[in-house]
Design a protein around this motif. Structure first.
Motif, short mmCIF file in Angstrom:
data_model
loop_
_atom_site.label_atom_id
_atom_site.label_comp_id
_atom_site.label_asym_id
_atom_site.label_seq_id
_atom_site.Cartn_x
_atom_site.Cartn_y
_atom_site.Cartn_z
N TRP A 82 -6.64 -0.65 -5.25
CA TRP A 82 -6.32 0.41 -6.22
C TRP A 82 -7.57 1.04 -6.82
O TRP A 82 -7.48 1.97 -7.61
CB TRP A 82 -5.40 -0.11 -7.31
CG TRP A 82 -4.06 -0.59 -6.83
CD1 TRP A 82 -3.31 -1.57 -7.41
CD2 TRP A 82 -3.27 -0.11 -5.72
NE1 TRP A 82 -2.12 -1.74 -6.72
CE2 TRP A 82 -2.08 -0.86 -5.68
CE3 TRP A 82 -3.48 0.88 -4.75
CZ2 TRP A 82 -1.09 -0.66 -4.71
CZ3 TRP A 82 -2.50 1.06 -3.77
CH2 TRP A 82 -1.33 0.32 -3.76
N ARG A 83 -8.75 0.54 -6.45
CA ARG A 83 -9.99 1.25 -6.79
C ARG A 83 -10.33 2.28 -5.72
O ARG A 83 -11.04 3.24 -5.98
CB ARG A 83 -11.15 0.25 -6.93
CG ARG A 83 -10.96 -0.81 -8.01
CD ARG A 83 -11.00 -0.20 -9.41
NE ARG A 83 -10.88 -1.21 -10.44
CZ ARG A 83 -11.90 -1.80 -11.05
NH1 ARG A 83 -13.13 -1.46 -10.70
NH2 ARG A 83 -11.70 -2.71 -11.97
N ASP A 85 -5.14 5.77 -4.54
CA ASP A 85 -4.33 6.09 -5.71
C ASP A 85 -2.94 5.49 -5.54
O ASP A 85 -2.17 5.93 -4.68
CB ASP A 85 -4.23 7.62 -5.86
CG ASP A 85 -3.43 8.02 -7.09
OD1 ASP A 85 -2.91 7.14 -7.79
OD2 ASP A 85 -3.33 9.24 -7.35
N ARG A 145 0.14 7.70 -5.36
CA ARG A 145 0.37 8.47 -4.12
C ARG A 145 0.86 7.60 -2.98
O ARG A 145 1.27 8.13 -1.93
CB ARG A 145 -0.92 9.17 -3.69
CG ARG A 145 -1.37 10.30 -4.60
CD ARG A 145 -2.58 11.00 -4.02
NE ARG A 145 -2.31 11.51 -2.67
CZ ARG A 145 -3.26 11.95 -1.84
NH1 ARG A 145 -4.53 11.92 -2.22
NH2 ARG A 145 -2.94 12.40 -0.65
#
Length: 247
Positions: free
Chosen positions: A27-28, A31, A34
């Motif tokens: 998640w870094r 997104d 999305r």
């Protein structure tokens, strides 16, 4: 002894599967809004499928590590002594099962399963999914999705999890960030019930201050060592009961 173990992405990291919130985590780099919501699947199903197909491939190629194997050994050892391991995982991989754990609660679903949004049928699924994949149950195309819990959806088995936690003699969290609820709240619930708590992690989690005991280091080293300690403790308790019995 009844032991409740919660596992997170950190236990599978040494098997080559990515974590989520650590530096470089999924998640870094991607997104989640999305890729991991019902709305994203409705708007851009091809993109969502591509992401999860890649993750499913990673799970297929990964192998259980020593931490997974240690928990399978703990499950068997506790059962042999009349106890129980309640293994609750936030992970969607199947490495616990492949390591030999017999009863695993997947609160966030399972990546190696698929579910039809039209008829609700779910089934084991190891191959890629696409908008052209037909549901084997109802025949509809375009509605097959990974059987995982996305953002905005309710985690699974919450009643069984709460009951097992309240009945436990020890709560252990392994490889969790302490940032995702409701799982991040389990340690507080355990503390309120007077249950000893133990964090096993590479580094302190967001909820580290709530644990009564902590072990920090690679899961493949820390988990087997802690399991050995627990099994020795259980063995000593059983031996004490036997030696103290009367004919």
């Amino acid at each position: 002894m009844k032991v409740f173990v919660l596992t997170g992405a950190g236990i599978s990291a040494e098997s080559g599967l990515g974590t989520f919130r650590d530096p470089g985590g999924l998640w870094r780099r991607f997104d989640p809004m999305r890729l991991a919501t019902p709305e994203a699947f409705a708007d851009e199903p091809e993109e969502v499928h591509a992401f999860y197909n890649l993750r499913r491939q990673g799970v297929r190629e990964a192998a259980p590590n020593a931490a997974h194997a240690a928990l399978a050994r703990l499950e068997a050892g506790l059962a042999a002594s009349g106890g129980r391991l309640f293994l609750c995982t936030q992970n969607v991989d199947d490495l616990h099962e492949r390591a030999g754990s017999r009863a695993v609660i997947h609160m966030h679903g399972e990546l190696m399963r698929a579910r039809c949004t039209a008829c609700g049928a779910g089934r084991p699924w190891a191959e890629d999914l696409s908008v052209d994949t037909a549901c084997p149950a109802c025949g509809r195309r375009g509605g097959m999705r990974p059987d995982v819990v996305w953002f905005g959806e309710v985690p699974r088995h919450l009643e069984a999890i709460a009951a097992a936690l309240d009945e436990s003699d020890l709560f252990v969290a392994i490889g969790t960030s302490g940032a995702v609820y409701p799982a991040a709240g389990f340690v507080a619930r355990a503390r309120e019930a007077g249950i000893p708590t133990h964090e096993i992690n590479l580094a302190p989690s967001d909820t580290a201050g709530l644990f009564t005991e902590a072990t920090y280091g690679p899961a493949t080293q820390a988990v087997p060592a802690c399991v050995d300690d627990l099994l020795r403790e259980v063995s000593g308790e059983v031996s004490g009961k036997v030696s103290g019995s009367t004919p």
